[in-house]
Enzyme design. Structure first.
Site, PDB file in Angstrom:
ATOM      1  N   LYS A   9       0.776  -1.422   0.015  1.00  0.00           N
ATOM      2  CA  LYS A   9      -0.248  -0.021  -0.044  1.00  0.00           C
ATOM      3  C   LYS A   9       0.818   1.367  -0.034  1.00  0.00           C
ATOM      4  O   LYS A   9       2.186   1.133   0.326  1.00  0.00           O
ATOM      5  CB  LYS A   9      -0.936  -0.010   1.184  1.00  0.00           C
ATOM      6  CG  LYS A   9      -2.005  -1.222   1.021  1.00  0.00           C
ATOM      7  CD  LYS A   9      -2.803  -1.167   2.371  1.00  0.00           C
ATOM      8  CE  LYS A   9      -4.035  -2.057   2.410  1.00  0.00           C
ATOM      9  NZ  LYS A   9      -4.851  -2.077   3.700  1.00  0.00           N
ATOM     10  N   TYR A  49     -12.607  -2.400  -3.307  1.00  0.00           N
ATOM     11  CA  TYR A  49     -12.843  -2.449  -2.073  1.00  0.00           C
ATOM     12  C   TYR A  49     -14.473  -2.322  -2.142  1.00  0.00           C
ATOM     13  O   TYR A  49     -15.122  -2.030  -1.035  1.00  0.00           O
ATOM     14  CB  TYR A  49     -12.347  -1.503  -1.209  1.00  0.00           C
ATOM     15  CG  TYR A  49     -10.997  -1.418  -0.637  1.00  0.00           C
ATOM     16  CD1 TYR A  49     -10.754  -2.647  -0.022  1.00  0.00           C
ATOM     17  CD2 TYR A  49      -9.857  -0.717  -0.991  1.00  0.00           C
ATOM     18  CE1 TYR A  49      -9.346  -3.005   0.459  1.00  0.00           C
ATOM     19  CE2 TYR A  49      -8.554  -0.677  -0.405  1.00  0.00           C
ATOM     20  CZ  TYR A  49      -8.494  -2.017   0.235  1.00  0.00           C
ATOM     21  OH  TYR A  49      -7.181  -2.263   0.783  1.00  0.00           O
ATOM     22  N   ARG A  86      -1.887 -14.356   3.619  1.00  0.00           N
ATOM     23  CA  ARG A  86      -2.643 -13.704   4.861  1.00  0.00           C
ATOM     24  C   ARG A  86      -2.036 -13.947   5.940  1.00  0.00           C
ATOM     25  O   ARG A  86      -1.967 -13.130   6.886  1.00  0.00           O
ATOM     26  CB  ARG A  86      -4.224 -14.310   4.718  1.00  0.00           C
ATOM     27  CG  ARG A  86      -4.884 -13.970   3.598  1.00  0.00           C
ATOM     28  CD  ARG A  86      -5.528 -12.508   3.614  1.00  0.00           C
ATOM     29  NE  ARG A  86      -6.301 -12.051   4.616  1.00  0.00           N
ATOM     30  CZ  ARG A  86      -7.010 -10.855   4.893  1.00  0.00           C
ATOM     31  NH1 ARG A  86      -7.009 -10.269   3.821  1.00  0.00           N
ATOM     32  NH2 ARG A  86      -7.691 -10.648   5.826  1.00  0.00           N
ATOM     33  N   THR A  92      -5.693  -7.721  10.374  1.00  0.00           N
ATOM     34  CA  THR A  92      -6.012  -6.341   9.809  1.00  0.00           C
ATOM     35  C   THR A  92      -5.491  -5.186  10.743  1.00  0.00           C
ATOM     36  O   THR A  92      -5.222  -4.357  10.441  1.00  0.00           O
ATOM     37  CB  THR A  92      -7.419  -6.280   9.476  1.00  0.00           C
ATOM     38  OG1 THR A  92      -7.849  -7.305   8.732  1.00  0.00           O
ATOM     39  CG2 THR A  92      -7.948  -4.885   8.872  1.00  0.00           C
ATOM     40  N   ASN A 113      -1.849   0.139   7.310  1.00  0.00           N
ATOM     41  CA  ASN A 113      -1.263  -1.301   7.638  1.00  0.00           C
ATOM     42  C   ASN A 113      -0.554  -1.937   6.491  1.00  0.00           C
ATOM     43  O   ASN A 113      -0.663  -3.331   6.424  1.00  0.00           O
ATOM     44  CB  ASN A 113      -2.661  -2.372   8.209  1.00  0.00           C
ATOM     45  CG  ASN A 113      -3.509  -2.237   6.973  1.00  0.00           C
ATOM     46  OD1 ASN A 113      -3.627  -1.952   5.907  1.00  0.00           O
ATOM     47  ND2 ASN A 113      -4.770  -3.026   7.350  1.00  0.00           N
ATOM     48  N   HIS A 116      -2.052  -5.374   1.331  1.00  0.00           N
ATOM     49  CA  HIS A 116      -3.234  -5.939   0.835  1.00  0.00           C
ATOM     50  C   HIS A 116      -2.897  -7.533   0.407  1.00  0.00           C
ATOM     51  O   HIS A 116      -1.969  -7.572  -0.087  1.00  0.00           O
ATOM     52  CB  HIS A 116      -3.974  -5.319   0.040  1.00  0.00           C
ATOM     53  CG  HIS A 116      -5.013  -6.129  -0.492  1.00  0.00           C
ATOM     54  ND1 HIS A 116      -6.498  -6.214   0.050  1.00  0.00           N
ATOM     55  CD2 HIS A 116      -5.336  -6.745  -1.657  1.00  0.00           C
ATOM     56  CE1 HIS A 116      -7.279  -7.139  -0.821  1.00  0.00           C
ATOM     57  NE2 HIS A 116      -6.605  -7.295  -1.854  1.00  0.00           N
ATOM     58  N   GLU A 127      -9.596  -9.715  -8.185  1.00  0.00           N
ATOM     59  CA  GLU A 127      -8.613  -8.513  -7.895  1.00  0.00           C
ATOM     60  C   GLU A 127      -7.605  -8.710  -9.134  1.00  0.00           C
ATOM     61  O   GLU A 127      -7.422  -7.501  -9.712  1.00  0.00           O
ATOM     62  CB  GLU A 127      -8.225  -8.747  -6.652  1.00  0.00           C
ATOM     63  CG  GLU A 127      -9.278  -8.397  -5.685  1.00  0.00           C
ATOM     64  CD  GLU A 127      -8.877  -8.705  -4.173  1.00  0.00           C
ATOM     65  OE1 GLU A 127      -7.960  -8.975  -3.657  1.00  0.00           O
ATOM     66  OE2 GLU A 127      -9.591  -8.480  -3.040  1.00  0.00           O
TER      67      GLU A 127
HETATM   68  P1  IDP Z   1      -7.769  -6.844   5.115  1.00  0.00           P
HETATM   69  O1  IDP Z   1      -6.983  -5.887   4.571  1.00  0.00           O
HETATM   70  O2  IDP Z   1      -6.982  -7.621   6.515  1.00  0.00           O
HETATM   71  O3  IDP Z   1      -8.480  -7.987   4.256  1.00  0.00           O
HETATM   72  P2  IDP Z   1     -10.493  -5.554   5.432  1.00  0.00           P
HETATM   73  O4  IDP Z   1     -11.506  -6.032   6.260  1.00  0.00           O
HETATM   74  O5  IDP Z   1     -10.661  -6.148   3.986  1.00  0.00           O
HETATM   75  O6  IDP Z   1      -9.077  -6.112   5.957  1.00  0.00           O
HETATM   76  O7  IDP Z   1     -10.478  -4.157   5.194  1.00  0.00           O
HETATM   77  C1  IDP Z   1      -9.751  -3.671   4.201  1.00  0.00           C
HETATM   78  C2  IDP Z   1      -8.812  -2.446   4.797  1.00  0.00           C
HETATM   79  O8  IDP Z   1      -9.647  -1.467   4.945  1.00  0.00           O
HETATM   80  C3  IDP Z   1      -7.927  -2.784   5.657  1.00  0.00           C
HETATM   81  O9  IDP Z   1      -6.632  -3.428   5.592  1.00  0.00           O
HETATM   82  C4  IDP Z   1      -7.728  -1.395   6.532  1.00  0.00           C
HETATM   83  O10 IDP Z   1      -6.646  -0.974   5.731  1.00  0.00           O
HETATM   84  C5  IDP Z   1      -9.205  -0.817   6.192  1.00  0.00           C
HETATM   85  N1  IDP Z   1      -9.973  -1.043   7.349  1.00  0.00           N
HETATM   86  C6  IDP Z   1     -10.702  -1.943   7.610  1.00  0.00           C
HETATM   87  N2  IDP Z   1     -11.413  -1.776   8.811  1.00  0.00           N
HETATM   88  C7  IDP Z   1     -11.200  -0.574   9.397  1.00  0.00           C
HETATM   89  C8  IDP Z   1     -11.697   0.052  10.537  1.00  0.00           C
HETATM   90  O11 IDP Z   1     -12.254  -0.048  11.237  1.00  0.00           O
HETATM   91  N3  IDP Z   1     -11.139   1.451  10.318  1.00  0.00           N
HETATM   92  C9  IDP Z   1     -10.230   2.059   9.533  1.00  0.00           C
HETATM   93  N4  IDP Z   1      -9.633   1.212   8.463  1.00  0.00           N
HETATM   94  C10 IDP Z   1     -10.267  -0.107   8.317  1.00  0.00           C
HETATM   95 MG    MG Z   2      -9.768  -7.764   2.721  1.00  0.00          MG
END
Ligand code: IDP
Ligand code: MG
Length: 136
Positions: A9, A49, A86, A92, A113, A116, A127
């Site tokens: 990212k 997304y 993963r 996450t 974070n 992805h 994707e």
């Molecule tokens: P993932 O990246 O571990 O698959 P997802 O639930 O698919 O997690 O969420 C996508 C991205 O959205 C996360 O990596 C994070 O950057 C962001 N995200 C998810 N939940 C939150 C939240 O509650 N607050 C802020 N950002 C979030």
């Molecule tokens: Mg995800």
């Protein structure tokens, strides 16, 4: 062989962590089969997304993922590659991610974070088709 889709990212590129993150995937013996450094446009980010459309963090997530160049990767392994990636990524929320994972070792904030990775084999193919239409 079995593939998945990964993004280093914008925060990862900004923090000069491309080598660190791709190095971890390669040391696991996963292979980079396609790579492009690209600033993701908003329409593509919203499509990628789409499952999060309507959530309170959606707009901020799209702002974040489009703010500067990201490294888009197709990653190949022998099987269950999405799952292998993963596990290397960590949870996450980096505050909960295990030490030894990318997020556990290198990040603190949920909104920054670093990485992805597709959450299933089906997501991986969806994707890859979005970001690398020629790899379909
Ligand atoms: P993932 O990246 O571990 O698959 P997802 O639930 O698919 O997690 O969420 C996508 C991205 O959205 C996360 O990596 C994070 O950057 C962001 N995200 C998810 N939940 C939150 C939240 O509650 N607050 C802020 N950002 C979030
Ligand atoms: Mg995800």
């Amino acid at each position: 062989m079995d593939r998945t889709f990964v993004i280093v990212k914008p925060d990862g590129v900004e923090r000069r962590l491309i080598g660190e993150i791709v190095g971890r995937l390669e040391r696991k013996m996963l292979r980079v089969v396609a790579a492009e450094l690209r600033t993701i446009d908003r329409a593509t980010a919203e499509r990628h997304y789409a499952e999060h459309d309507g959530k309170p963090f959606f707009a901020g997530l799209v702002d974040f993922i489009t703010r500067s160049p990201a490294l888009l990767l197709v990653i190949e392994g022998p099987s269950d590659t999405w799952k292998v990636v993963r596990n290397l990524m960590g949870a996450t929320n980096p505050k909960e991610a295990a030490p030894g994972t990318v997020r556990g070792d290198l990040a603190i904030e949920m909104g920054e974070n670093l990485i992805h990775g597709s959450d299933s084999a089906e997501s991986a193919e969806r994707e890859i088709a979005i970001f690398f239409p020629s790899q379909g």
